[in-house]
Every structure is written in structure tokens, then in C-alpha cells.
Write a protein that holds these residues in place. Structure first.
Motif, PDB file in Angstrom:
ATOM      1  N   ARG A  55       0.813  -1.211   0.000  1.00 26.59           N
ATOM      2  CA  ARG A  55       0.000   0.000   0.000  1.00 26.59           C
ATOM      3  C   ARG A  55       0.850   1.266   0.000  1.00 26.59           C
ATOM      4  NH1 ARG A  55      -5.213  -0.329   0.902  1.00 26.59           N
ATOM      5  NH2 ARG A  55      -5.281   1.717   1.895  1.00 26.59           N
ATOM      6  N   LYS A  56       2.061   1.188  -0.516  1.00 30.45           N
ATOM      7  CA  LYS A  56       2.913   2.356  -0.628  1.00 30.45           C
ATOM      8  C   LYS A  56       3.030   2.755  -2.103  1.00 30.45           C
ATOM      9  CE  LYS A  56       5.709   1.267   3.463  1.00 30.45           C
ATOM     10  NZ  LYS A  56       5.153   2.340   4.298  1.00 30.45           N
ATOM     11  N   ILE A  57       3.236   4.041  -2.338  1.00 30.48           N
ATOM     12  CA  ILE A  57       3.415   4.522  -3.699  1.00 30.48           C
ATOM     13  C   ILE A  57       4.737   5.271  -3.798  1.00 30.48           C
ATOM     14  CG2 ILE A  57       0.922   4.736  -4.040  1.00 30.48           C
ATOM     15  CD1 ILE A  57       1.351   7.811  -3.899  1.00 30.48           C
ATOM     16  N   THR A  58       5.195   5.436  -5.014  1.00 33.73           N
ATOM     17  CA  THR A  58       6.433   6.170  -5.277  1.00 33.73           C
ATOM     18  C   THR A  58       6.090   7.601  -5.657  1.00 33.73           C
ATOM     19  OG1 THR A  58       7.505   4.154  -6.080  1.00 33.73           O
ATOM     20  CG2 THR A  58       8.517   6.264  -6.690  1.00 33.73           C
ATOM     21  N   TYR A  59       6.729   8.539  -4.998  1.00 35.69           N
ATOM     22  CA  TYR A  59       6.560   9.946  -5.346  1.00 35.69           C
ATOM     23  C   TYR A  59       7.932  10.499  -5.686  1.00 35.69           C
ATOM     24  CZ  TYR A  59       5.537  14.924  -5.102  1.00 35.69           C
ATOM     25  OH  TYR A  59       5.413  16.255  -5.412  1.00 35.69           O
ATOM     26  N   ARG A  60       8.063  10.999  -6.902  1.00 32.01           N
ATOM     27  CA  ARG A  60       9.361  11.481  -7.364  1.00 32.01           C
ATOM     28  C   ARG A  60       9.265  12.987  -7.632  1.00 32.01           C
ATOM     29  NH1 ARG A  60      13.262   8.341 -10.189  1.00 32.01           N
ATOM     30  NH2 ARG A  60      11.640   6.769 -10.465  1.00 32.01           N
ATOM     31  N   ALA A  61      10.234  13.728  -7.141  1.00 37.20           N
ATOM     32  CA  ALA A  61      10.247  15.168  -7.377  1.00 37.20           C
ATOM     33  C   ALA A  61      11.678  15.616  -7.657  1.00 37.20           C
ATOM     34  CB  ALA A  61       9.699  15.911  -6.165  1.00 37.20           C
ATOM     35  N   PHE A  62      11.801  16.614  -8.512  1.00 38.75           N
ATOM     36  CA  PHE A  62      13.105  17.175  -8.834  1.00 38.75           C
ATOM     37  C   PHE A  62      13.222  18.517  -8.121  1.00 38.75           C
ATOM     38  CE2 PHE A  62      12.086  14.291 -12.235  1.00 38.75           C
ATOM     39  CZ  PHE A  62      13.258  13.575 -12.385  1.00 38.75           C
ATOM     40  N   ILE A  63      14.197  18.635  -7.237  1.00 36.04           N
ATOM     41  CA  ILE A  63      14.338  19.789  -6.366  1.00 36.04           C
ATOM     42  C   ILE A  63      15.616  20.532  -6.707  1.00 36.04           C
ATOM     43  CG2 ILE A  63      14.492  20.542  -3.946  1.00 36.04           C
ATOM     44  CD1 ILE A  63      13.104  17.934  -3.175  1.00 36.04           C
ATOM     45  N   ASP A  64      15.527  21.840  -6.747  1.00 44.27           N
ATOM     46  CA  ASP A  64      16.702  22.666  -6.989  1.00 44.27           C
ATOM     47  C   ASP A  64      17.764  22.356  -5.929  1.00 44.27           C
ATOM     48  OD1 ASP A  64      18.337  25.279  -6.473  1.00 44.27           O
ATOM     49  OD2 ASP A  64      17.440  25.548  -8.457  1.00 44.27           O
ATOM     50  N   ASP A 109      11.148  14.208   4.497  1.00 45.17           N
ATOM     51  CA  ASP A 109      11.363  12.937   5.193  1.00 45.17           C
ATOM     52  C   ASP A 109      10.547  12.879   6.481  1.00 45.17           C
ATOM     53  OD1 ASP A 109      13.101  12.076   3.244  1.00 45.17           O
ATOM     54  OD2 ASP A 109      14.914  12.664   4.333  1.00 45.17           O
ATOM     55  N   ARG A 110      10.491  13.976   7.201  1.00 44.04           N
ATOM     56  CA  ARG A 110       9.738  14.001   8.457  1.00 44.04           C
ATOM     57  C   ARG A 110       8.235  13.964   8.211  1.00 44.04           C
ATOM     58  NH1 ARG A 110      11.564  18.580  12.438  1.00 44.04           N
ATOM     59  NH2 ARG A 110      10.275  17.296  13.814  1.00 44.04           N
ATOM     60  N   ILE A 111       7.773  14.627   7.153  1.00 43.83           N
ATOM     61  CA  ILE A 111       6.338  14.678   6.871  1.00 43.83           C
ATOM     62  C   ILE A 111       5.798  13.305   6.486  1.00 43.83           C
ATOM     63  CG2 ILE A 111       4.616  15.564   5.230  1.00 43.83           C
ATOM     64  CD1 ILE A 111       6.197  18.186   5.196  1.00 43.83           C
ATOM     65  N   VAL A 112       6.555  12.542   5.718  1.00 45.73           N
ATOM     66  CA  VAL A 112       6.057  11.252   5.230  1.00 45.73           C
ATOM     67  C   VAL A 112       6.371  10.105   6.181  1.00 45.73           C
ATOM     68  CG1 VAL A 112       6.213  12.016   2.832  1.00 45.73           C
ATOM     69  CG2 VAL A 112       8.133  10.757   3.855  1.00 45.73           C
ATOM     70  N   ARG A 123      19.899  24.112  -4.570  1.00 42.50           N
ATOM     71  CA  ARG A 123      19.999  25.136  -3.519  1.00 42.50           C
ATOM     72  C   ARG A 123      18.959  24.911  -2.424  1.00 42.50           C
ATOM     73  NH1 ARG A 123      17.183  29.833  -3.095  1.00 42.50           N
ATOM     74  NH2 ARG A 123      16.316  29.477  -5.176  1.00 42.50           N
ATOM     75  N   LEU A 124      17.775  24.376  -2.804  1.00 39.76           N
ATOM     76  CA  LEU A 124      16.694  24.170  -1.844  1.00 39.76           C
ATOM     77  C   LEU A 124      16.737  22.799  -1.171  1.00 39.76           C
ATOM     78  CD1 LEU A 124      13.737  25.618  -3.954  1.00 39.76           C
ATOM     79  CD2 LEU A 124      15.104  26.796  -2.225  1.00 39.76           C
ATOM     80  N   ALA A 125      17.388  21.848  -1.820  1.00 37.70           N
ATOM     81  CA  ALA A 125      17.346  20.464  -1.340  1.00 37.70           C
ATOM     82  C   ALA A 125      17.757  20.285   0.123  1.00 37.70           C
ATOM     83  CB  ALA A 125      18.202  19.581  -2.241  1.00 37.70           C
ATOM     84  N   PRO A 126      18.826  20.948   0.596  1.00 41.79           N
ATOM     85  CA  PRO A 126      19.210  20.732   2.004  1.00 41.79           C
ATOM     86  C   PRO A 126      18.133  21.148   3.001  1.00 41.79           C
ATOM     87  CG  PRO A 126      21.008  21.758   0.779  1.00 41.79           C
ATOM     88  CD  PRO A 126      19.806  21.800  -0.108  1.00 41.79           C
ATOM     89  N   TYR A 127      17.254  22.080   2.601  1.00 42.08           N
ATOM     90  CA  TYR A 127      16.191  22.530   3.494  1.00 42.08           C
ATOM     91  C   TYR A 127      14.918  21.713   3.317  1.00 42.08           C
ATOM     92  CZ  TYR A 127      19.339  26.554   3.500  1.00 42.08           C
ATOM     93  OH  TYR A 127      20.449  27.362   3.601  1.00 42.08           O
ATOM     94  N   VAL A 128      14.645  21.323   2.066  1.00 34.45           N
ATOM     95  CA  VAL A 128      13.373  20.688   1.752  1.00 34.45           C
ATOM     96  C   VAL A 128      13.373  19.192   2.050  1.00 34.45           C
ATOM     97  CG1 VAL A 128      11.743  20.181  -0.110  1.00 34.45           C
ATOM     98  CG2 VAL A 128      12.822  22.430   0.022  1.00 34.45           C
ATOM     99  N   THR A 129      14.418  18.486   1.664  1.00 35.90           N
ATOM    100  CA  THR A 129      14.386  17.029   1.787  1.00 35.90           C
ATOM    101  C   THR A 129      14.284  16.542   3.236  1.00 35.90           C
ATOM    102  OG1 THR A 129      16.809  17.008   1.539  1.00 35.90           O
ATOM    103  CG2 THR A 129      15.491  16.563  -0.418  1.00 35.90           C
ATOM    104  N   PRO A 130      14.978  17.149   4.207  1.00 34.78           N
ATOM    105  CA  PRO A 130      14.777  16.685   5.589  1.00 34.78           C
ATOM    106  C   PRO A 130      13.336  16.892   6.063  1.00 34.78           C
ATOM    107  CG  PRO A 130      16.796  17.981   5.433  1.00 34.78           C
ATOM    108  CD  PRO A 130      16.065  18.158   4.138  1.00 34.78           C
ATOM    109  N   LEU A 131      12.712  17.999   5.622  1.00 35.01           N
ATOM    110  CA  LEU A 131      11.333  18.250   6.009  1.00 35.01           C
ATOM    111  C   LEU A 131      10.393  17.228   5.373  1.00 35.01           C
ATOM    112  CD1 LEU A 131       9.230  19.982   7.412  1.00 35.01           C
ATOM    113  CD2 LEU A 131       9.247  21.514   5.434  1.00 35.01           C
TER     114      LEU A 131
END
Length: 202
Positions: free
Chosen positions: A19-28, A40-43, A30-38
Motif C-alpha cells: 500500500r505504498k506509492i512512489t513519489y518522485r520530485a526534482f528539487i533545486d 522525510d519528516r512529513i512522510v 539550492r533548496l534540497a538541504p532545506y526541503v528534503t529533511p522536512l
């Protein structure tokens, strides 16, 4: 390529049984160090993830990105972004007030005035709490907490409080007069309004 990746992901998801799905996103980058940890915590499939996802519900419902959301038991006000910066002035695009019998959209200047008033009310409430509980007398501590120790301690405190509630329900004539008796007028295990709001009234 993104279309190809999405097609492959959908095919892989159909074959999964967990019951899991794959979600793929391309992140700038410059933003990745701030966005990816968040992200990870949200999901995360745990209590922390549930809490973060619930806190984002008002953000998902808003058509504009909220700058701030202030909520009470009945009333809610939201300050809508993005910020508009003109001649060194920062203004929101607008705002929203929802309360009993009222749904009102605010223009940028009304929203800014309400935002400042809410911030001042928070400041006044925090400083009042600090004075009431003599927090100035305490030494400075780091903002970070050791969750391995603090979380179990908090859960133990809550469990002890709940246990006291059940004991009071089983023996309503006990008249303990402590913190466990403040909600004895309501249903067993239920918080009174003051306790639910966090008041230290017992």
C-alpha cells in the motif's frame, strides 16, 4: 523524462503489495538541504509524521500560502502570502477570518493590522505566563531537547494523570483535591475546558 519516470513509478506501484506509492520530485540543489529533511519528516509513518501532517491541514486548504494561522476553539484567522515587498514595506496579500456566523476576507492592510495585533497578543500572553510561573528565576537552557529522555518522561506523566482520572471515576467520593479532581465534574477521563487549554488552575 519526468513523464517516463512517472509511468514507470505507476507501473511499479501497481505491483506493490504494501500500500505504498512512489513519489518522485526534482528539487533545486539550492533548496534540497532545506526541503528534503522536512519531506522525510512529513512522510514518516510514525507519531511525528502524523502530527506534522495534521498541522499542515490548514495549509492544504488555503488557496494562498499562509504566512501565519491563528486558531482558537471556535475562531480562526489566517494571514495570506506571499509577502509583497515594496519600498521596504512588507505586506501580506490578504487574510481570512472564520468564526461563528462570520466568514470575512481581509485586504492587505487589514490583514497586516490583524497580524500585528495577534503577534502582540501572543507576546503579552507569553510574558504573562513567564511572570506567573517565575521563569525568570530559572537558568537558561538550550532550545534542543533530548527526545530519548524527554518523550518517555512526558508520556509517563500523561499516563499517571490518566490513571488518576480513572481512579477518581472509580471512587468519586475520594475528594483528593489535587490536579486529578479538577475535571471530576465532566465525563470520566475527559478534560475540563481549562485543562484542555493548558491552564495551570488545579
Amino acid at each position: 523524462m519526468p513523464i517516463f519516470h512517472k509511468a514507470v513509478d505507476r507501473l511499479a506501484d501497481l505491483m506493490r503489495r504494501d500500500r505504498k506509492i512512489t513519489y518522485r520530485a526534482f528539487i533545486d540543489a539550492r533548496l534540497a538541504p532545506y526541503v528534503t529533511p522536512l519531506l522525510d519528516r512529513i512522510v514518516a509513518d510514525d507519531e511525528d509524521g502524523d502530527t506534522l501532517r495534521n498541522s499542515l491541514i490548514p495549509w492544504r486548504r488555503a488557496q494562498r500560502p499562509p504566512i501565519a494561522t491563528y486558531g482558537g476553539d471556535v475562531s480562526t484567522c489566517r494571514i495570506d502570502g506571499p509577502w509583497q515587498v515594496l519600498d521596504r514595506h512588507w505586506l501580506p496579500l490578504g487574510g481570512l477570518i472564520v468564526t461563528t456566523g462570520v466568514t470575512a476576507h481581509l485586504n492587505p492592510f487589514e490583514a497586516q493590522a490583524l497580524h500585528k495585533r495577534m503577534q502582540q497578543a501572543i507576546e503579552d500572553t507569553v510574558l504573562t505566563w513567564v511572570r506567573e510561573h517565575d521563569l525568570y528565576a530559572l537558568g537558561h537552557v538550550p532550545e534542543e531537547i533530548d527526545r530519548k529522555e524527554a518523550d518517555p518522561a512526558a508520556k509517563t506523566m500523561i499516563a499517571a494523570w490518566i490513571s488518576g482520572q480513572h481512579e477518581a471515576c472509580a471512587d468519586p467520593d475520594s475528594g483528593s483535591g489535587g490536579a486529578d479532581s479538577c475535571c471530576s465534574g465532566g465525563p470520566c477521563g475527559a478534560l475540563c475546558d481549562a485543562c484542555r487549554k493548558g491552564s495551570d488552575h488545579a
